[in-house]
Design an enzyme around this catalytic site. Structure first.
Site, PDB file in Angstrom:
ATOM      1  N   GLN A 189       3.441  -9.621  13.276  1.00 10.55           N
ATOM      2  CA  GLN A 189       3.753  -8.356  13.843  1.00 10.55           C
ATOM      3  C   GLN A 189       2.314  -7.733  14.343  1.00 10.55           C
ATOM      4  OE1 GLN A 189       6.123  -6.524  10.659  1.00 10.55           O
ATOM      5  NE2 GLN A 189       4.977  -4.812  10.951  1.00 10.55           N
TER       6      GLN A 189
ATOM      7  N   HIS B 116       7.191   5.511   1.620  1.00  7.27           N
ATOM      8  CA  HIS B 116       7.900   4.353   1.179  1.00  7.27           C
ATOM      9  C   HIS B 116       8.940   4.742  -0.110  1.00  7.27           C
ATOM     10  CE1 HIS B 116       4.169   2.430   2.474  1.00  7.27           C
ATOM     11  NE2 HIS B 116       4.897   1.860   3.438  1.00  7.27           N
TER      12      HIS B 116
ATOM     13  N   ALA C 173       0.783  -1.079   0.227  1.00 10.09           N
ATOM     14  CA  ALA C 173       0.007  -0.056  -0.046  1.00 10.09           C
ATOM     15  C   ALA C 173       0.884   1.164   0.105  1.00 10.09           C
ATOM     16  CB  ALA C 173      -0.908  -0.096   1.285  1.00 10.09           C
TER      17      ALA C 173
HETATM   18  P1  AMP Z   1       5.506  -0.349   6.476  1.00 11.99           P
HETATM   19  O1  AMP Z   1       4.797  -0.554   4.975  1.00 11.99           O
HETATM   20  O2  AMP Z   1       4.460   0.649   7.230  1.00 11.99           O
HETATM   21  O3  AMP Z   1       5.931  -1.583   7.161  1.00 11.99           O
HETATM   22  O4  AMP Z   1       6.703   0.807   6.484  1.00 11.99           O
HETATM   23  C1  AMP Z   1       7.798   0.437   5.273  1.00 11.99           C
HETATM   24  C2  AMP Z   1       8.911   1.387   5.581  1.00 11.99           C
HETATM   25  O5  AMP Z   1       8.635   2.677   5.228  1.00 11.99           O
HETATM   26  C3  AMP Z   1       9.181   1.504   7.183  1.00 11.99           C
HETATM   27  O6  AMP Z   1      10.559   1.499   7.408  1.00 11.99           O
HETATM   28  C4  AMP Z   1       8.579   2.754   7.473  1.00 11.99           C
HETATM   29  O7  AMP Z   1       9.077   3.457   8.547  1.00 11.99           O
HETATM   30  C5  AMP Z   1       8.716   3.679   6.122  1.00 11.99           C
HETATM   31  N1  AMP Z   1       7.676   4.621   6.245  1.00 11.99           N
HETATM   32  C6  AMP Z   1       6.536   4.494   6.295  1.00 11.99           C
HETATM   33  N2  AMP Z   1       5.728   5.743   6.272  1.00 11.99           N
HETATM   34  C7  AMP Z   1       6.571   6.760   6.111  1.00 11.99           C
HETATM   35  C8  AMP Z   1       6.713   8.090   5.943  1.00 11.99           C
HETATM   36  N3  AMP Z   1       5.375   8.546   5.955  1.00 11.99           N
HETATM   37  N4  AMP Z   1       7.952   8.580   5.740  1.00 11.99           N
HETATM   38  C9  AMP Z   1       9.041   8.023   5.598  1.00 11.99           C
HETATM   39  N5  AMP Z   1       9.246   6.670   5.700  1.00 11.99           N
HETATM   40  C10 AMP Z   1       7.828   6.027   5.883  1.00 11.99           C
END
Ligand code: AMP
Length: 279
Positions: free
Chosen positions: A60, A36, A31
């Site tokens: 998780q 990302h 998503a």
């Molecule tokens: P997730 O898909 O939520 O597991 O996130 C994957 C990676 O993207 C993780 O390292 C998050 O910290 C990073 N991430 C998610 N949202 C943001 C954002 N708004 N800005 C920067 N990195 C992000």
């Protein structure tokens, strides 16, 4: 972009490349949004091969409803990754990440796993370590890219790398939080907010900015109390509003040089987190 679904295939492909070029890796749950993509773009700038994974990691999630409703937008994600310059996408089924089932390896993370996010989402960081540890074993990147948006997760992964003696093998690179125009930190969960909730959710970042501005002038306890009141007025159920040491996440009792503000709050069943380095 090449898409791999099988761990053995991507590992053997990367083994042929490792001596020729550096490998950077961005683990995600899909998503995808601009947050990302900023990680993927940086990863591509700093490495010969940029690898991204999309895997919604069941271990998780401490809340079955959150897992069930986690957004899935694979086709769109693939297009965005191609545009961002991603070279390889790892899209494994559960059996590739947990070939022996969900049996638990326990990571000795210490206090960091039982406070803040760890307190409100028991077992969450063990699950994060399980998946990241397994993904690192498969991809073996020189650099691992994560977002400051998940501040405590970054500290946990730093600890995981230290614990497993892999801190030298994989450099952890932390990328700043990308925000919507109203200040709300981008998150896959934002898709589940109505337009009105989206507007209300700007209060989270406003409270963090307020904490940053007021820190020199107001007692920490007053800043936290006032922020919580603002969030509750906007309709949030607040898990925590904390001002903590940026390295240990121990709550700050007095003003100190290295503090971070952290908030977790839920609006209409959508739980949002954010943080800001305060000084
Ligand atoms: P997730 O898909 O939520 O597991 O996130 C994957 C990676 O993207 C993780 O390292 C998050 O910290 C990073 N991430 C998610 N949202 C943001 C954002 N708004 N800005 C920067 N990195 C992000």
């Amino acid at each position: 972009m090449i898409i791999f679904k099988n761990a053995v295939d991507i590992t053997s492909f990367l083994t042929t490349q490792r001596n020729i070029q550096q490998i950077g890796f961005v683990p995600t749950m899909g998503a995808l949004h601009a947050g990302h993509l900023s990680l993927v773009e940086r990863c591509k700038r700093e490495n010969g091969i940029a690898v991204c994974s999309i895997f919604i990691n069941p271990t998780q999630f401490n809340n079955a409803d959150d897992f069930k409703h986690y957004p899935v937008t694979i086709e769109k994600d693939i297009q965005l990754l191609i545009k961002a310059g991603c070279d390889l996408l790892f899209l494994p089924p559960v059996s590739e990440i947990y070939p022996y089932g969900y049996q638990k390896k326990i990571y000795e993370l210490g206090k960091i796993e039982s406070i803040l996010e760890g307190f409100h989402r028991p077992g969450h960081f063990q699950g994060v370590c399980q998946v990241v540890d397994r993904l690192l074993e498969i991809i073996v990147p020189q650099r691992l890219y994560m977002g400051q948006k998940d501040y405590q997760q970054c500290l946990v992964i730093h600890k995981l790398l230290e614990l497993s003696g892999k801190a030298k093998r994989h450099e952890l690179v932390i990328e700043p939080t990308i925000r919507e125009t109203n200040g709300l930190a981008m998150s896959s969960r934002n898709m589940r907010l109505s337009a009105e909730e989206h507007q209300r959710a700007a209060a989270i970042f406003k409270c963090l900015r307020y904490s940053q501005q007021q820190l020199p002038f107001e007692p920490i306890s007053e800043i936290k109390k006032h922020s919580k009141e603002i969030l509750e007025k906007e309709g949030f159920i607040v898990d925590y509003v904390e001002i903590a040491d940026a390295t240990t996440l121990e709550p700050a009792v007095a003003k100190a040089p290295n503090l971070v503000g952290l908030i977790a709050a839920t609006i209409n069943k959508v739980r949002l987190i954010d943080n800001l380095l305060l000084n």
